[in-house]
Scaffold this active site. Sequence first.
Site, mmCIF file in Angstrom:
data_model
loop_
_atom_site.group_PDB
_atom_site.id
_atom_site.type_symbol
_atom_site.label_atom_id
_atom_site.label_comp_id
_atom_site.label_asym_id
_atom_site.label_seq_id
_atom_site.Cartn_x
_atom_site.Cartn_y
_atom_site.Cartn_z
ATOM 1 N N LYS A 80 0.813 -1.221 0.000
ATOM 2 C CA LYS A 80 0.000 0.000 0.000
ATOM 3 C C LYS A 80 0.845 1.268 0.000
ATOM 4 C CE LYS A 80 -0.660 0.292 5.053
ATOM 5 N NZ LYS A 80 -0.002 1.594 5.237
ATOM 6 N N ASP A 81 2.137 1.168 0.374
ATOM 7 C CA ASP A 81 3.012 2.341 0.409
ATOM 8 C C ASP A 81 3.637 2.650 -0.944
ATOM 9 O OD1 ASP A 81 2.552 2.678 3.107
ATOM 10 O OD2 ASP A 81 4.289 1.501 3.721
ATOM 11 N N ARG A 132 -7.417 8.880 4.621
ATOM 12 C CA ARG A 132 -8.468 7.903 4.304
ATOM 13 C C ARG A 132 -9.225 7.509 5.566
ATOM 14 N NH1 ARG A 132 -8.519 2.692 5.227
ATOM 15 N NH2 ARG A 132 -6.317 2.732 5.782
ATOM 16 N N ARG A 133 -8.495 7.215 6.623
ATOM 17 C CA ARG A 133 -9.142 6.829 7.877
ATOM 18 C C ARG A 133 -9.917 7.994 8.487
ATOM 19 N NH1 ARG A 133 -3.680 3.729 9.938
ATOM 20 N NH2 ARG A 133 -4.134 1.668 9.031
ATOM 21 N N ARG A 150 2.186 9.640 14.733
ATOM 22 C CA ARG A 150 3.088 8.829 13.907
ATOM 23 C C ARG A 150 3.888 7.927 14.824
ATOM 24 N NH1 ARG A 150 5.134 10.805 9.300
ATOM 25 N NH2 ARG A 150 6.092 8.742 9.162
ATOM 26 N N ARG A 156 2.614 3.991 18.906
ATOM 27 C CA ARG A 156 1.253 4.512 18.798
ATOM 28 C C ARG A 156 0.327 3.889 19.849
ATOM 29 N NH1 ARG A 156 0.171 4.417 12.345
ATOM 30 N NH2 ARG A 156 1.981 3.040 12.289
ATOM 31 N N CYS A 244 -0.803 6.921 -1.474
ATOM 32 C CA CYS A 244 -1.113 6.269 -0.208
ATOM 33 C C CYS A 244 -1.578 7.256 0.857
ATOM 34 C CB CYS A 244 0.087 5.475 0.292
ATOM 35 S SG CYS A 244 1.516 6.491 0.729
#
Length: 517
Positions: A80-81, A132-133, A150, A156, A244
Site C-alpha cells: 500500500k506504500d 483515508r481513515r 506517527r 502509537r 497512499c
Amino acid sequence: MKSKIIIGTRGSELALWQAHYAQNQLIKAGLEVGIKVIHTKGDNFQNLSFNKIEGKGFFTKELEHALLNGEIDMAVHSFKDLPTQSEPGLCVGACSYRENPFDVLIIHPDAVDMSKPLNLKTNATVGTSASRRKAQLHAIRKDLQLKDIRGNVKTRLEKIGNEVEAVVLAAAGLNRLNIDLKGFHRVILTQTLSVPAAAQGVLAYQIRDNDQEMKKVLRHLHHPDVEMLVNFERSVLNALGGGCQQPIGVYATQNNEQGMQIWACFAENEFDFPIRVFFQSKTLDGLSEQITNRLKSSSKKSVFISRHLTSDSFFLKAMNRRNYTVHAQSLIYLTPLPFSEIPIVDWIFFSSPNAVKFFFDQNPEINPKVRFAAIGRTTAQTIRQYHRVCSFEGEGSDITASARLFGDLNKGSKVLFPCAENSLETVQKVLGQSVTAHNLAVYRNKELEEFELPSCQILIFTSPLNVKSYSKKYLFENAEKIIAIGKTTGAELEKFGCKSYVLPFLPDEISLADVCW
C-alpha cells in the site's frame, strides 16, 4: 545464480518482520540471503501527518534508489506504500499472501460506550494520520476528535490513555508482530465500515526490471491470486489519481457465487464526506473505469426510501454528498401492543430495530442471565442504545444463513422473539425444532391508506409491507433502480412482478449508500 541475495528494508520492527519473512521463505528454497537496513524520508518526519509530507513514495524512494544503484537485489515494501507508477527501471516482481486487510480501532476501556457507533464515547480523541481513515471515521461519527500521530506500532499503542483515547492501526501489522491487545477494546473496521487502502495487508517484492535472475527467484514468494486482486485495486487508485496519503480506499475480494466484490471510497480531502460504491461482477474487464466514473459522477438523482430518516442519518448525509434528492417516508404506520410479562428464556432475539424499540419501551422485567441476539448491525446497535449487550449479531443480507448459524450454536435453547403482530417469522421457521421459540407481538404495522410520492429514479424498500403498500398505487418499472433491504423484501417485490432489484451487502445505512448510484 547470485552467491548471496541482499534484501533492502526500512528499520522499523514491522519492516524488519517483513524482510525476515521473505528471507526465511528464500532460505527454505535453498538460497543465501542477507538484509540491509535503509532509512527513508518517512522515517525522518515522525511528527507530521502523511498529507503534510511533500510528494509520493516517502516510505520507498531511498529503497528504490538503492535498488537502482545495485546496493540491494530486492526491496520489501508494504504494497500500500508503493506509488501506483513504478520508478523507471524497477518493477514489482512478486507479492505475498494477504494478511487481514482491515483497520482496527483500539480503544482505552475508559472511552468505550457500547451504545454509540464504533463503541466510542462522545467526543473521543482518536489518533490517526491517514486521510483515508479520518474521512471515513468522521463520516460515521462527526463528533470524534482526530489527532495526527506517527511512530511505529508500539509507539502509537503507548499513546492510548495519554495523548489519545483510541488509535487506528492496520490489523496486518498487529497480527504479524503478534501484538498483545489485552486490556483494550477492539473494533474491526471491515470494508462495510471503512474501506481499506488498496493492497493493504500485502507485501510487494520490488526488483530491477532487467534482473531476470531475480524474477526467477521471486517465484518462491509469489501469490498470483492475490496479485490479480491487488493489481485491480491499484488500477482504481491510479485512475483516481491517488497516492497512499490520499483519502481513497479500494478493496476487492473473490466470492465463488457472486464473482468479484469491490468496495471503493473517495474524498477530496480528510474533511470531505467520502463517496462510497459497492460493485459485484463476474469479470474485472472495464470495472475500474466504471467504479471511477461512479465515484466522480456529478449526475443528480431522486431517491425514495420507505423509512423515516433522522438528520444524522449516514444514508441521508451520503445522498446529500452526491447531490441526490431524498424522499424518506414509511408507507406503513406502527402502534405498540402492550404485554404484561415475558416467559423464562435463554435468549431474546430481535429481527428489526422496531421490535427492539417497542419491546424495551415497555420496560419489561428481564432475567439478568438472558442474552440478546440480533439480525444485522443496525438492530444490534439499537439493542446497545438500550444499554444491553448483543451477544449474537447476524451478518449479511441473508437472514436465513444467520438464523441457521444461531440455531447451530444454541440448539435446545429457549428463545423469545419480540415481533410485529403479522410477522413473517422468517428466523423462527429456519430454526424449526432446534430451539423452543416463543413469539411476543410488541407492535402492529398497517399500510397507509393515503399517501402521495414524487416520481423517483431510485426506489428503496425496507420491508415487505412497504412493497405491498407502494404497489397499490405505483408501478415499479418506472424506476431506474430498485433496492431491497433483505431477501424477504426482495421476495415480496418478485410477487408484484419486479424481478430486477439490488440487495445491499448488509442491511444497514452504509451498505445501502454503497449501492445507491
